[in-house]
Enzyme design. Structure first.
Site, PDB file in Angstrom:
ATOM      1  CE1 TYR A 173      53.728  42.297  70.423  1.00 25.58           C
ATOM      2  CE2 TYR A 173      53.150  44.436  69.520  1.00 25.58           C
ATOM      3  CZ  TYR A 173      52.822  43.326  70.267  1.00 25.58           C
ATOM      4  OH  TYR A 173      51.580  43.244  70.863  1.00 25.58           O
ATOM      5  CE  LYS A 177      49.905  40.772  68.493  1.00 23.45           C
ATOM      6  NZ  LYS A 177      49.455  39.686  69.410  1.00 23.45           N
TER       7      LYS A 177
END
Length: 292
Positions: A173, A177
């Site tokens: 993640y 991002k």
């Protein structure tokens, strides 16, 4: 004289923060035309119909969009442009995200993991597909980011972390991002003088479905935790703020309403790294097997 409706094109608005954000805009006096992408259009339509919003003031159109399949991104862009017609796109909201590991093979034979495709590549591709209309409209592009970008300490490991079946122990993640923020900087450079690009963090929001199916823990009792309505309000600030810092690289709006100092995300300011992770439309279509 009637107020002219503003057009919002959005990903990730069928639930959680995105749904709440649209809900808040539907309560405003300002009329809006929403064009939303969703995997389950019927369920999403029913959810918005349940809000009993003023349909004489606002319009809401939902087109199919599965961000792990770039062919649907292309069809969504075509439907969106047809729906917009000669009107402007005032805002493009890129809110969709998933938090999964990269253990599995890539979707549709891709060499990339599903979280990388959903969180960055597909939405980067969508900007390419809408670029001409966005430039013509002088749109504002809102990229919903995260403080998780700080979790990347060595960008040289990104490719290993986000490729399919990588089985990395690092946070996929955070990696996706981080790459998404590289993309926001890249588009800010590409669209300079034509579109505003703002990255924004909604804050720590335990009440969303983001960690669903993962080991990610978002503690409800964390002192920085915010509710879903509060998180949506943080994103909404990115729609209206016009007090942009003099430094064009300072594009990140925090959940508490301040422009983050660049040193917090300095690793994402590397232009060569931005270029590396922002393929052209043709490169994406060739690599992912999308017919022109």
């Amino acid at each position: 004289m009637a107020t002219i409706a503003k057009t919002v094109v959005a990903t990730g608005a069928s639930s959680g923060l995105g749904f709440e954000l649209v809900k808040q805009l539907l309560a405003q006096a300002q009329p809006y035309k929403f064009i939303l992408g969703a995997r389950d259009t019927k369920r999403t339509q029913a959810a918005f119909d349940g809000l009993k919003y003023d349909s004489s003031k606002h319009s809401l159109t939902i087109f199919p969009l599965e961000l792990s399949n770039l062919k649907t991104v292309k069809s969504f862009s075509q439907q969106t442009l047809e729906k917009v017609g000669q009107d402007k796109i005032d805002y493009l909201l890129l809110n969709a995200a998933i938090a999964k590991n990269a253990d599995e093979p890539g979707p549709n034979g891709s060499k990339w993991s599903e979280p990388y495709i959903v969180n960055h590549l597909s939405q980067h591709y969508l900007i390419h597909l809408l670029r001409e209309k966005l430039e013509e409209s002088r749109s504002r592009i809102i990229v919903v980011s995260s403080g998780a970008v700080r979790g990347v300490e060595d960008p040289s490991l990104l490719e290993n972390d986000v490729k399919s079946a990588s089985k990395t122990e690092r946070s996929v993640y955070s990696a996706t991002k981080f790459i998404q923020l590289l993309g926001a900087h890249w588009w800010r450079r590409q669209l300079k003088g034509k579109c505003d690009v703002v990255a924004v963090s909604p804050g720590l929001i335990p009440g969303t479905g983001l960690p669903r199916g993962t080991k990610m823990q978002l503690p409800v009792n964390h002192p920085d935790a915010k509710s879903v309505p509060e998180g949506a309000q943080s994103i909404l600030r990115a729609f209206t703020r016009d007090d942009f810092p003099e430094d064009p690289e300072q594009i990140f709006l925090t959940s508490w309403g301040e422009w983050w100092p660049k040193d917090v995300y300095k690793l994402t300011l590397d232009k060569d790294l931005q270029d590396r992770w922002c393929p052209s439309k043709d490169e994406i279509e060739k690599e992912e097997g999308i017919n022109a």
